[in-house]
Design an enzyme around this catalytic site. Structure first.
Site, mmCIF file in Angstrom:
data_model
loop_
_atom_site.group_PDB
_atom_site.id
_atom_site.type_symbol
_atom_site.label_atom_id
_atom_site.label_comp_id
_atom_site.label_asym_id
_atom_site.label_seq_id
_atom_site.Cartn_x
_atom_site.Cartn_y
_atom_site.Cartn_z
ATOM 1 N N ASP A 256 -1.831 -46.265 50.967
ATOM 2 C CA ASP A 256 -1.549 -46.656 49.267
ATOM 3 C C ASP A 256 -0.265 -47.813 49.204
ATOM 4 O OD1 ASP A 256 0.411 -45.059 50.518
ATOM 5 O OD2 ASP A 256 1.149 -44.147 48.804
ATOM 6 N N ARG B 167 7.663 -46.855 50.978
ATOM 7 C CA ARG B 167 8.175 -45.760 51.051
ATOM 8 C C ARG B 167 7.836 -44.932 51.703
ATOM 9 N NH1 ARG B 167 5.445 -45.638 45.174
ATOM 10 N NH2 ARG B 167 3.737 -44.289 45.869
ATOM 11 N N GLU C 68 5.561 -42.698 51.913
ATOM 12 C CA GLU C 68 4.219 -42.291 51.932
ATOM 13 C C GLU C 68 3.495 -42.852 53.003
ATOM 14 O OE1 GLU C 68 2.189 -41.297 48.524
ATOM 15 O OE2 GLU C 68 3.942 -41.499 47.226
ATOM 16 N N GLU D 121 2.085 -51.572 42.167
ATOM 17 C CA GLU D 121 1.733 -50.067 41.944
ATOM 18 C C GLU D 121 1.262 -49.900 40.432
ATOM 19 O OE1 GLU D 121 4.369 -47.040 43.150
ATOM 20 O OE2 GLU D 121 2.660 -45.394 43.045
HETATM 21 C C1 BGC Z 1 0.327 -42.762 45.818
HETATM 22 C C2 BGC Z 1 -0.971 -43.260 45.103
HETATM 23 C C3 BGC Z 1 -1.756 -42.105 45.050
HETATM 24 C C4 BGC Z 1 -1.102 -41.115 44.060
HETATM 25 C C5 BGC Z 1 -1.792 -39.973 43.589
HETATM 26 C C6 BGC Z 1 1.046 -41.847 44.562
HETATM 27 O O1 BGC Z 1 2.305 -41.316 45.188
HETATM 28 O O2 BGC Z 1 1.248 -43.890 46.154
HETATM 29 O O3 BGC Z 1 -1.195 -44.360 45.097
HETATM 30 O O4 BGC Z 1 -3.132 -42.348 44.697
HETATM 31 O O5 BGC Z 1 0.231 -40.919 44.541
HETATM 32 O O6 BGC Z 1 -1.667 -39.788 42.122
#
Ligand code: BGC
Length: 924
Positions: free
Chosen positions: A503, A507, A509, A778
């Site tokens: 994604d 960060r 994630e 984002e």
């Molecule tokens: C991510 C996304 C993901 C989303 C889900 C986020 O924290 O970065 O892109 O699809 O959560 O809602």
């Protein structure tokens, strides 16, 4: 000899002799050979290959007399000397077909380690035979767990109880080594290696490869990838030493958000099997076993994906991967057996590498710190060449953007500390880059260097790291901001294809979020050669599916929460189908069909009267939500039901493509029933009822074909009204945005789509460009010059989802789209509109390069196209069709290469054979 021949043989022999001496013979190989031979998802001569039942593809050359293929022959052998006449593994024989891609191997069963050679010849449209192609080859890796004689080895990295930024257990990186003596000279050496963690290997002081953080990231409880290296040139006669560094990586490092999900149960380990064939034909193996020694007292003290790496040069161990090192203070490693529960399989796509070097563009000095600016948001690591004094510790921080007051904006890294430390062991210029972490950044801040020296640009170079694929297409236009958007899409791709589709790269994630992946996959296929990347991740998706059919939010499923979301799990139907359309390879459908069926079943299990209660992230990050929620205004139940119908429809289409008639009927019926229920529940006369009326609700209904014929026009009217009410701006989040161009294009609203794309104000693609974006953000408003950063910390400046528009830019602005799966027939139908005066794109299709390039000058429209061999194109040329059409500067007349098939009011429609053409029409 003649006596032994019967008459028939005699005639054949005579014919062959004559054929060799006269060029007019049919079977004489007069035409150029096939090019770009690949196997399976586009591998060229791979080593350590994963697939013992590969497919074969090639391209016909762009060459005089080669328009299409009428037949082919593939020969496959265990040695190049046997080709072409004595193929011992497979001879396809001459097959009368135009198919030149994805031909399944049907020869003798292949084994682990086997080296295989192959070549192909084809016959053109006039039945003339080509020369045999060059001989290509592939070598299989270790295909089965029981091929591994080695044991997992490692040290107890938990015993020091080092805690990380979130009180998580940190596993100290390990240094593992072994010396061995060879009594003979080596003829060939293969290293099979992997880790529960990530590794870097050297032999006799030399790096084995420049791979970054191999073996990569898979659902480790199911499958760990293995890597094969040809190390023949690194092995010495006599004494040898191998050294492997192992860090936690994605395996045992912190990943995800919550403590319980951190993998703190298993220490990192490594598996090593060096197989040597000696010059005298004998074989030897060097294995990871209890004879290895290790230490955690090496220079890399800590390495964490989110938090960064700490290096102490005082602890360097010169020559530790050579024979000139004494490891008597090192510990013996612990061994662990290779078990059957975790499959060890050769990596099925390419490893991450440092692909591009970015030079520092500007330096900002402030209070003993220096900030290096690349003027491009990127992902990877810095290569540092910095003057330091003995004992100083360099602190290296990262940011994607500076706050308006010039300070480092790191709130959006959330808990990821993303900081490196380097302690110098002597005065002088250090040279260092972190090894087992990566960062998303445009700026690097240094402090703790020798401040008597003036910071200079060559102190920091940005190494851009991503999976090792090449670019696959180009897009450009007369509009600077559109070109910047294309650049941002490509940088978003480079930044988020770090072994898995992530994604975001910066960060806490960096996970394989499934919706982000499904929305961006089509655009990525134009811009990069990523079929193997996606096919590989789809394997991880299959492995992450629960028994009840659920597909998790992220793959690999590090959140382990068994939660699903409509539009997220549907990645398992959408991605294979979209990839099939772009490649024509049915294997991607075959591989994923059962998963698709399971997911449809899961959808079914959360419905009542065919109306879904699945819900969750909905139209994530829709701008200006009336309810103020990141999940936007569109009804979750509407979204869930729409995706249920859509996934059933794609499963039906897949069944049809695979010739599974009964299953086609079954899933098509589900699709129809759910669509019907959807319409009854949420729509009346084409207008949304009972739930929030949003752009996305209309887009879902129209894009997924969920409305009855008589209500579609009305639904479109309401969609246009919603867009008009938004002052002709989009109001779509992750799920709605890719449907915007699909629906507006299909319903003839191209002017409006142009308007939305070229909007400069919020929310729009150019808005972020006007705020200085060099990647896709984002949020539609992650930052503005006026208001600064979005107040939410969840604010990545490198999130590829809205880059989905790239698909439309290639397909419609430049005009290249597959009309038949895999571009066997191509549609070249650009839709030139103001403010553009030109655009062009080129794309490597499975048949070769196709390009479309147009320009408007006054009332002249010029279109240049290249159509690759073995395809046909339907070319649509914008024109006042009362005026003449020119082909290569002369009045067009039907000919064997180009036929006019239709003349609309404002376009000529042509059927075009392979070749290069320049068309010219009058617009007025
Ligand atoms: C991510 C996304 C993901 C989303 C889900 C986020 O924290 O970065 O892109 O699809 O959560 O809602």
């Amino acid at each position: 000899m003649l006596k032994k021949m019967n008459f028939k043989h005699f005639i054949y022999a005579l014919y062959a002799t004559v054929c060799l001496s006269f060029t007019s013979c049919k079977e004489q190989a007069t035409i150029a050979e096939a090019k770009k031979l690949t196997i399976s998802e586009g591998f060229e001569n791979p080593l350590g290959f994963y697939d013992k039942m590969p497919t074969f593809s090639w391209q016909l050359p762009v060459s005089e007399g080669v328009l299409s293929q009428s037949a082919y022959q593939i020969v496959v052998a265990s040695s190049p000397d046997l080709l072409p006449d004595h193929a011992d593994l497979w001879n396809s024989k001459k097959q009368q077909t135009a198919q030149s891609t994805w031909i399944k191997y049907e020869g003798a069963a292949l084994q682990s380690r086997q080296k295989v050679y192959w070549q192909v010849k084809y016959w053109n449209q006039d039945k003339q035979a080509s020369k045999w192609s060059e001989i290509n080859h592939f070598e299989l890796g270790l295909l089965n767990n029981n091929d591994w004689k080695a044991k997992w080895i490692g040290l107890d990295t938990k015993k020091e109880k080092v805690l990380g930024s979130q009180n998580n257990i940190i596993h100290r990186p390990q240094y593992l080594r072994k010396g061995f003596k060879l009594s003979n000279d080596v003829a060939s050496a293969r290293l099979y290696i992997t880790a529960k963690g990530v590794f870097d290997v050297a032999i006799n002081g030399k790096d084995v490869s420049d791979d970054v953080m191999p073996p990569g990231y898979t659902p480790y409880k199911e499958r760990i990838e293995t890597i094969t290296y040809d190390v023949t040139n690194l092995i010495e006669p006599g004494e040898n030493t191998v050294g492997v560094e192992v860090a936690a990586g994605w395996h045992s490092g912190r990943l995800g958000w919550m403590e319980s999900y951190w993998s703190d149960t298993e220490t990192p380990k490594m598996l090593f099997q060096l197989e040597l064939i000696m010059k005298d034909g004998s074989k030897e193996m060097i294995l990871s076993d209890d004879t290895w020694k290790g230490t955690t007292s090496g220079p890399i003290r800590v390495s964490e994906i989110y938090d960064g790496e700490t290096y102490d040069a005082n602890l360097e161990m010169p020559n530790w991967t050579t024979t000139k090192f004494d490891d008597k203070t090192w510990e013996s490693v612990k061994t662990f057996p290779v078990t059957e529960d975790i499959r060890l399989e050769p990596k099925r796509h390419t490893t991450v590498k440092s692909k591009i070097e970015l030079a520092t563009k500007a330096i900002i000095e402030k209070d003993g710190t220096a900030i290096f600016d690349f003027q491009q948001n990127m992902v990877g690591v810095p290569l540092l060449k910095v003057p330091m004094k003995k004992g100083q510790t360099l602190k290296v921080r990262f940011a994607e953007k500076l706050s308006p007051d010039g300070s480092f904006y790191t709130e959006n890294y959330r808990s990821a500390e993303s900081t490196n430390y380097y302690t110098a062991s002597k005065d002088g210029v250090i040279e260092w880059m972190p090894k087992f972490t990566f960062h998303g950044f445009q700026y690097v801040e240094l402090s703790g260097f020798d401040t008597s020296k003036k910071p200079s640009k060559d102190w920091v170079t940005g190494l851009v790291q991503y999976s090792d694929f090449e670019e696959n297409g180009t897009f450009t236009s007369s509009h600077e901001k559109l070109n910047q958007l294309q650049s941002n899409i490509v940088w978003g791709l480079r930044g988020n294809f770090f072994d898995i589709p992530t994604d975001c790269p910066q960060r806490d994630e960096r996970m394989g979020w499934t919706a982000d992946a499904q929305v961006f996959a089509p655009a990525s296929m134009f811009n990069a050669d990523v079929y193997k990347f996606w096919a590989s991740w789809m394997q991880s998706v299959r492995e992450s599916q629960s028994d009840n059919g659920a597909i998790p939010w992220v793959v690999p499923d590090v959140l382990f929460n068994n939660k699903v979301s409509a539009g997220w799990g549907d990645a398992c139907t959408i991605i294979p189908w979209k990839i099939y359309l772009k490649t024509g390879d049915k294997e991607i459908l075959e591989e994923n069909f059962e998963t698709m069926k399971g997911w449809v079943k899961y959808h079914e299990s959360v419905t009542k009267n065919n109306i879904s209660s699945m819900g969750f992230f909905a139209d994530w990050l829709q701008p200006l939500p009336e309810n103020g929620d990141n999940k936007g205004d569109t009804s979750k139940s509407l979204i869930g039901t729409a995706f249920f119908a859509h996934s059933a429809n794609l499963t039906a289409k897949t069944a049809k493509a695979l010739g599974k008639t009964e299953e086609f009927k079954k899933y098509n019926a589900i699709y129809k029933t759910v669509a019907n229920a959807f319409e009854n529940k949420f729509f009346e006369n084409g207008k949304v009822k009972d739930v929030a009326e949003t752009q996305t609700s209309y887009l879902l209904a129209l894009a997924f074909g969920l409305l009855s014929e008589e209500h579609k026009a009305n639904a479109k009217k309401h969609l246009l009204r919603k867009i008009a009410e938004a002052d002709n701006h989009l109001r779509t989040g992750f799920l709605g945005t890719p449907l915007l161009y699909e629906v507006l294009d299909a319903t003839g609203e191209i002017d409006l789509m142009y308007k939305l794309l070229f909007n400069e104000t919020y929310p729009s693609w150019f808005y972020s460009i006007n705020q200085g974006a060099t990647t896709i953000w984002e949020r539609w408003n992650s930052y503005s010059k006026k208001d600064g950063f979005n107040a939410q910390k969840m604010n990545s400046l490198n999130h590829y989802a809205y880059g989905a528009i790239g698909e439309w830019m290639y397909e419609r602005i430049a005009g290249i789209a597959p009309l038949e799966a895999g571009y066997k027939t191509i549609r070249i139908a650009p839709v030139p509109k103001e403010p553009l005066t030109s655009s062009s794109a080129s794309l490597n299709t499975p048949y070769g390069n196709v390009s479309s390039s147009w320009e408007i000058k006054g009332s002249d429209f010029k279109l240049e196209v290249v159509v690759p061999p073995n395809t046909t194109a339907k070319v649509v040329i914008l024109a006042n069709t009362k005026q003449a059409l020119l082909l290569n500067d002369t009045n067009f007349k039907d000919n064997s290469n180009v036929k006019l098939t239709n003349t609309d009011k404002d376009a000529f429609v042509l059927e075009v054979q392979p070749g290069t053409y320049s068309f010219q029409s009058k617009l007025k």
